[in-house]
Design a protein around this motif. Structure first.
Motif, PDB file in Angstrom:
ATOM      1  N   ALA A  15     -24.669  53.216  16.691  1.00 21.29           N
ATOM      2  CA  ALA A  15     -23.640  52.920  17.684  1.00 21.29           C
ATOM      3  C   ALA A  15     -22.363  53.692  17.342  1.00 21.29           C
ATOM      4  N   PRO A  16     -21.536  53.943  18.334  1.00 22.60           N
ATOM      5  CA  PRO A  16     -20.300  54.686  18.085  1.00 22.60           C
ATOM      6  C   PRO A  16     -19.272  53.843  17.327  1.00 22.60           C
ATOM      7  N   ALA A  17     -18.397  54.502  16.593  1.00 24.48           N
ATOM      8  CA  ALA A  17     -17.339  53.806  15.854  1.00 24.48           C
ATOM      9  C   ALA A  17     -16.408  53.038  16.788  1.00 24.48           C
ATOM     10  N   SER A  18     -16.362  53.429  18.049  1.00 20.51           N
ATOM     11  CA  SER A  18     -15.511  52.721  19.012  1.00 20.51           C
ATOM     12  C   SER A  18     -15.978  51.273  19.226  1.00 20.51           C
ATOM     13  N   ALA A  19     -17.190  50.940  18.830  1.00 28.19           N
ATOM     14  CA  ALA A  19     -17.708  49.570  18.962  1.00 28.19           C
ATOM     15  C   ALA A  19     -17.368  48.697  17.749  1.00 28.19           C
ATOM     16  N   PHE A  20     -16.681  49.242  16.767  1.00 29.63           N
ATOM     17  CA  PHE A  20     -16.376  48.555  15.504  1.00 29.63           C
ATOM     18  C   PHE A  20     -15.775  47.167  15.723  1.00 29.63           C
ATOM     19  N   TRP A  21     -14.754  47.071  16.561  1.00 27.43           N
ATOM     20  CA  TRP A  21     -14.043  45.802  16.739  1.00 27.43           C
ATOM     21  C   TRP A  21     -14.795  44.834  17.632  1.00 27.43           C
ATOM     22  N   ARG A  22     -15.939  45.206  18.137  1.00 23.74           N
ATOM     23  CA  ARG A  22     -16.707  44.327  19.016  1.00 23.74           C
ATOM     24  C   ARG A  22     -17.747  43.519  18.241  1.00 23.74           C
ATOM     25  N   ILE A  23     -17.763  43.663  16.933  1.00 26.69           N
ATOM     26  CA  ILE A  23     -18.718  42.944  16.085  1.00 26.69           C
ATOM     27  C   ILE A  23     -17.961  41.867  15.311  1.00 26.69           C
ATOM     28  N   ASP A  24     -18.319  40.614  15.527  1.00 25.72           N
ATOM     29  CA  ASP A  24     -17.724  39.510  14.773  1.00 25.72           C
ATOM     30  C   ASP A  24     -18.585  39.220  13.553  1.00 25.72           C
ATOM     31  N   VAL A  25     -17.936  38.994  12.432  1.00 22.74           N
ATOM     32  CA  VAL A  25     -18.641  38.690  11.187  1.00 22.74           C
ATOM     33  C   VAL A  25     -18.043  37.398  10.619  1.00 22.74           C
ATOM     34  N   PRO A  26     -18.651  36.253  10.922  1.00 23.90           N
ATOM     35  CA  PRO A  26     -18.129  34.981  10.412  1.00 23.90           C
ATOM     36  C   PRO A  26     -18.243  34.882   8.891  1.00 23.90           C
ATOM     37  N   PRO A  27     -17.417  34.045   8.279  1.00 20.51           N
ATOM     38  CA  PRO A  27     -17.492  33.848   6.830  1.00 20.51           C
ATOM     39  C   PRO A  27     -18.846  33.285   6.412  1.00 20.51           C
ATOM     40  N   LEU A  28     -19.258  33.667   5.235  1.00 25.26           N
ATOM     41  CA  LEU A  28     -20.493  33.182   4.609  1.00 25.26           C
ATOM     42  C   LEU A  28     -21.713  33.306   5.509  1.00 25.26           C
ATOM     43  N   THR A  29     -21.860  34.485   6.102  1.00 20.60           N
ATOM     44  CA  THR A  29     -23.081  34.781   6.847  1.00 20.60           C
ATOM     45  C   THR A  29     -23.756  35.984   6.214  1.00 20.60           C
ATOM     46  N   ALA A  30     -25.052  36.059   6.410  1.00 22.00           N
ATOM     47  CA  ALA A  30     -25.836  37.165   5.861  1.00 22.00           C
ATOM     48  C   ALA A  30     -26.288  38.072   6.992  1.00 22.00           C
ATOM     49  N   THR A  31     -26.068  39.354   6.807  1.00 23.60           N
ATOM     50  CA  THR A  31     -26.559  40.373   7.726  1.00 23.60           C
ATOM     51  C   THR A  31     -27.524  41.219   6.921  1.00 23.60           C
ATOM     52  N   GLU A  32     -28.738  41.384   7.420  1.00 23.71           N
ATOM     53  CA  GLU A  32     -29.764  42.073   6.638  1.00 23.71           C
ATOM     54  C   GLU A  32     -30.159  43.394   7.283  1.00 23.71           C
ATOM     55  N   LEU A  33     -30.222  44.411   6.444  1.00 21.04           N
ATOM     56  CA  LEU A  33     -30.734  45.715   6.853  1.00 21.04           C
ATOM     57  C   LEU A  33     -31.992  45.972   6.047  1.00 21.04           C
ATOM     58  N   SER A  34     -33.001  46.485   6.708  1.00 21.55           N
ATOM     59  CA  SER A  34     -34.199  46.884   5.983  1.00 21.55           C
ATOM     60  C   SER A  34     -34.663  48.215   6.548  1.00 21.55           C
ATOM     61  N   GLY A  35     -35.252  49.003   5.704  1.00 19.17           N
ATOM     62  CA  GLY A  35     -35.746  50.308   6.133  1.00 19.17           C
ATOM     63  C   GLY A  35     -35.501  51.355   5.076  1.00 19.17           C
ATOM     64  N   ARG A  36     -35.097  52.529   5.548  1.00 27.27           N
ATOM     65  CA  ARG A  36     -34.830  53.645   4.657  1.00 27.27           C
ATOM     66  C   ARG A  36     -33.819  54.537   5.341  1.00 27.27           C
ATOM     67  N   ALA A  37     -33.299  55.513   4.639  1.00 25.45           N
ATOM     68  CA  ALA A  37     -32.290  56.403   5.200  1.00 25.45           C
ATOM     69  C   ALA A  37     -32.767  56.959   6.542  1.00 25.45           C
ATOM     70  N   GLY A  38     -31.919  56.865   7.534  1.00 27.01           N
ATOM     71  CA  GLY A  38     -32.252  57.388   8.845  1.00 27.01           C
ATOM     72  C   GLY A  38     -32.919  56.403   9.782  1.00 27.01           C
ATOM     73  N   ARG A  39     -33.444  55.292   9.253  1.00 19.78           N
ATOM     74  CA  ARG A  39     -34.073  54.293  10.119  1.00 19.78           C
ATOM     75  C   ARG A  39     -33.878  52.909   9.517  1.00 19.78           C
ATOM     76  N   TRP A  40     -33.083  52.113  10.197  1.00 22.22           N
ATOM     77  CA  TRP A  40     -32.777  50.781   9.707  1.00 22.22           C
ATOM     78  C   TRP A  40     -33.088  49.735  10.766  1.00 22.22           C
ATOM     79  N   ASN A  41     -33.526  48.578  10.315  1.00 20.82           N
ATOM     80  CA  ASN A  41     -33.703  47.418  11.172  1.00 20.82           C
ATOM     81  C   ASN A  41     -32.608  46.426  10.808  1.00 20.82           C
ATOM     82  N   LEU A  42     -32.188  45.628  11.769  1.00 18.74           N
ATOM     83  CA  LEU A  42     -31.065  44.728  11.585  1.00 18.74           C
ATOM     84  C   LEU A  42     -31.459  43.298  11.888  1.00 18.74           C
ATOM     85  N   ARG A  43     -31.011  42.413  11.023  1.00 20.23           N
ATOM     86  CA  ARG A  43     -31.100  40.974  11.253  1.00 20.23           C
ATOM     87  C   ARG A  43     -29.698  40.445  11.005  1.00 20.23           C
TER      88      ARG A  43
END
Length: 187
Positions: free
Chosen positions: A154-182
């Motif tokens: 996603a573009p950097a212009s979307a940066f402020w559109r992502i909320d990250v609440p305290p004490l939450t886990a965001t998971e990335l899995s994959g390898r360089a160039g291809r990531w999955n998000l939870r």
């Protein structure tokens, strides 16, 4: 080789509660208690890392993790705005705040731009992708945002559109160039 990265946002601090640019202050008692209560929810990890801020180091310790500080995972350097509330800065520098929120290349505070932070986080992730295994990192919300943008291409212009609440886990899995998000699993 598959990499699993669990990004944990820090617990509540006064700066977060007051919408204040991080001033290096400690976690509030309630934030510490919430982090201690969430310790059993953490997955087992091969590596434990933290942003070098006080609130990330304290959150990691309260979670029972002896984490290594990683400079590349530091929060956004907001220069002269550090310690001030967003309301204070908006009242004093309306146009500067508007430019900062609209343009990822802007750094009217004299610190780091969102674009530069995203590039720094991307460089760290590229290196982390060679480690394999599972990494748990207690990081500032802006690092989570930057890595989510990268995972989604996603573009950097979307940066402020992502909320990250305290004490939450965001998971990335994959390898360089291809990531999955939870995203946003509460601890």
């Amino acid at each position: 080789m598959t990499v699993r990265l669990v990004l944990v946002s820090p617990a509540f601090s006064r700066a977060l509660r007051e919408a204040r640019f991080d001033d290096g202050g400690p976690l509030e008692a309630a934030g510490l208690a919430a982090a201690r209560a969430a310790a059993d929810a953490l997955p087992v990890a091969d590596r434990l890392l933290a942003s070098p801020s006080a609130r990330c180091r304290e959150t990691a310790a309260a979670l029972g993790a002896a984490a290594s500080d990683v400079g590349e995972l530091a929060g956004l350097d907001v220069g002269r705005w550090r310690g001030r509330t967003l309301a204070e800065v908006s009242a004093a520098e309306t146009e500067a705040v508007g430019a900062w929120l609209a343009d990822p290349a802007a750094a009217p505070h004299g610190g780091e731009s969102v674009g530069a932070l995203c590039a720094r986080a991307a460089a760290w992730l590229e290196g982390a992708a060679t480690d394999g295994g599972r990494t748990l990192a207690v990081v500032e919300p802006e690092i989570v945002r930057a890595l989510v943008l990268l995972a989604l291409d996603a573009p950097a212009s979307a940066f402020w559109r992502i909320d990250v609440p305290p004490l939450t886990a965001t998971e990335l899995s994959g390898r360089a160039g291809r990531w999955n998000l939870r995203a946003g699993r509460p601890l």
